[in-house]
Design a protein around this motif. Sequence first.
Motif, short mmCIF file in Angstrom:
data_model
loop_
_atom_site.label_atom_id
_atom_site.label_comp_id
_atom_site.label_asym_id
_atom_site.label_seq_id
_atom_site.Cartn_x
_atom_site.Cartn_y
_atom_site.Cartn_z
N SER A 84 0.83 -1.21 0.00
CA SER A 84 0.00 0.00 0.00
C SER A 84 0.86 1.25 0.00
O SER A 84 0.60 2.21 -0.74
CB SER A 84 -0.92 -0.02 1.23
N ALA A 85 1.91 1.24 0.83
CA ALA A 85 2.81 2.40 0.89
C ALA A 85 3.52 2.61 -0.44
O ALA A 85 3.71 3.76 -0.88
CB ALA A 85 3.82 2.21 2.01
N ALA A 130 2.36 1.84 -3.38
CA ALA A 130 1.39 2.32 -4.37
C ALA A 130 1.12 3.81 -4.26
O ALA A 130 0.78 4.47 -5.25
CB ALA A 130 0.09 1.53 -4.24
N THR A 131 1.29 4.34 -3.05
CA THR A 131 0.95 5.75 -2.83
C THR A 131 2.17 6.61 -2.52
O THR A 131 2.03 7.76 -2.09
CB THR A 131 -0.06 5.86 -1.67
N ALA A 132 3.36 6.07 -2.73
CA ALA A 132 4.58 6.78 -2.34
C ALA A 132 4.75 8.09 -3.11
O ALA A 132 4.51 8.17 -4.32
CB ALA A 132 5.79 5.89 -2.58
N GLU A 133 5.20 9.10 -2.38
CA GLU A 133 5.59 10.35 -3.01
C GLU A 133 6.98 10.18 -3.59
O GLU A 133 7.89 9.71 -2.90
CB GLU A 133 5.58 11.47 -1.97
N VAL A 188 9.20 4.40 -4.55
CA VAL A 188 8.31 3.24 -4.35
C VAL A 188 9.03 2.14 -3.58
O VAL A 188 8.40 1.38 -2.83
CB VAL A 188 7.78 2.71 -5.70
N SER A 203 10.63 10.32 -0.51
CA SER A 203 10.57 9.04 0.20
C SER A 203 11.96 8.47 0.43
O SER A 203 12.28 7.96 1.51
CB SER A 203 9.70 8.03 -0.57
#
Length: 351
Positions: free
Chosen positions: A20-21, A23-26, A239, A37
């Motif tokens: 999940s992290a 998929a949404t990483a800056e 990512v 990140s």
Amino acid sequence: MTAIDLRSDTVTKPTDEMRSAMATAEVGDDVFGEDPSINELQERSAALLGKEAGLLTSSGTMSNLIATLAWSNHGDEIIMGTEAHMFWNESAGQAALGGVQTRLVPNDSQGRINPDDVAAAIRPSGNLHFPRTSMICLENTHNRCSGGVLTPEDTKSVGDVAHAAGVPVHLDGARIFNASVALEVPPAELARDVDDLSFCLSKSLSCPVGSVLVGSQDFIDNAKRWRKMLGGGMRQAGVLAAAGLVALDTMIDRLAEDHQHAKRLAAGLANIDGLTVDPESIQTNIVFFEVDEDLGTAADLIAALNRNGVLVSYPGKQSIRMVTHRHISPEDIEEALSRTSAAVRELRSAA
């Protein structure tokens, strides 16, 4: 039959929280230092280990090679233990790409090297016949020594000798957090007397890929150039860093479970006739055992284990390695022991 995979903790897969992290990483361009990140992972890793700065790399092998290149010139010599991962399992990158030769000193059964041996191996300066000693390498935990740990005192004893001679110390800390959990010592204390170290995200911490190299700001600035030269300048790799950030929050404390499972595994193996292991020697998540010659070779037992659904690896003719990790449950340990007993009986009946 579902296989029980004890080959390595590198077979671990990312958790749902990691996915999940990721998929949404800056993200941003890391070569320009613009991936938030990655920057956060590097900063947190350095702080956790008591160093000034960090650098995300693709693997532990790359981190170790970068450290060698950062500290050494062609024609230099580095010192490490006879059982060091950097010597056995990293494709001679130090020689091939760094132009350095390796001098070996004995490891004991726990992976320690004697400071007196290190002192004797460091080349005296000013003699044109000798290579310059550019780096001392330690390993914690020690892969080929059944996951043995170095205490802060073990590391300091070598660091004092090296630093008195003006030689930096690199720590291959691929599983440094296993050592920290086993000793109940903060990771920064284990890193206090080394100049730089690497740790793997992709082993016990369950990330899909990556390693972090930490050290002084000057060292990391130099290391960035070598990473770029090796083709390791990644772009929007936040990512990957996102999984590493989750790992630092959620994967360290649970390593104690892997250690418990490894100790139970070793105790069970010790009760199988034809296999030799000292359960008291197991400190972390790696178990080495010896196969009696009347059963055949390690390769013979590995083939029998494969037929019984247990996957393992081996470093030598009569030695086998089993590694516990996040995907191995207490029930898997008991089943692996049952299947190993069956494999041994199979070999004995065929003898």
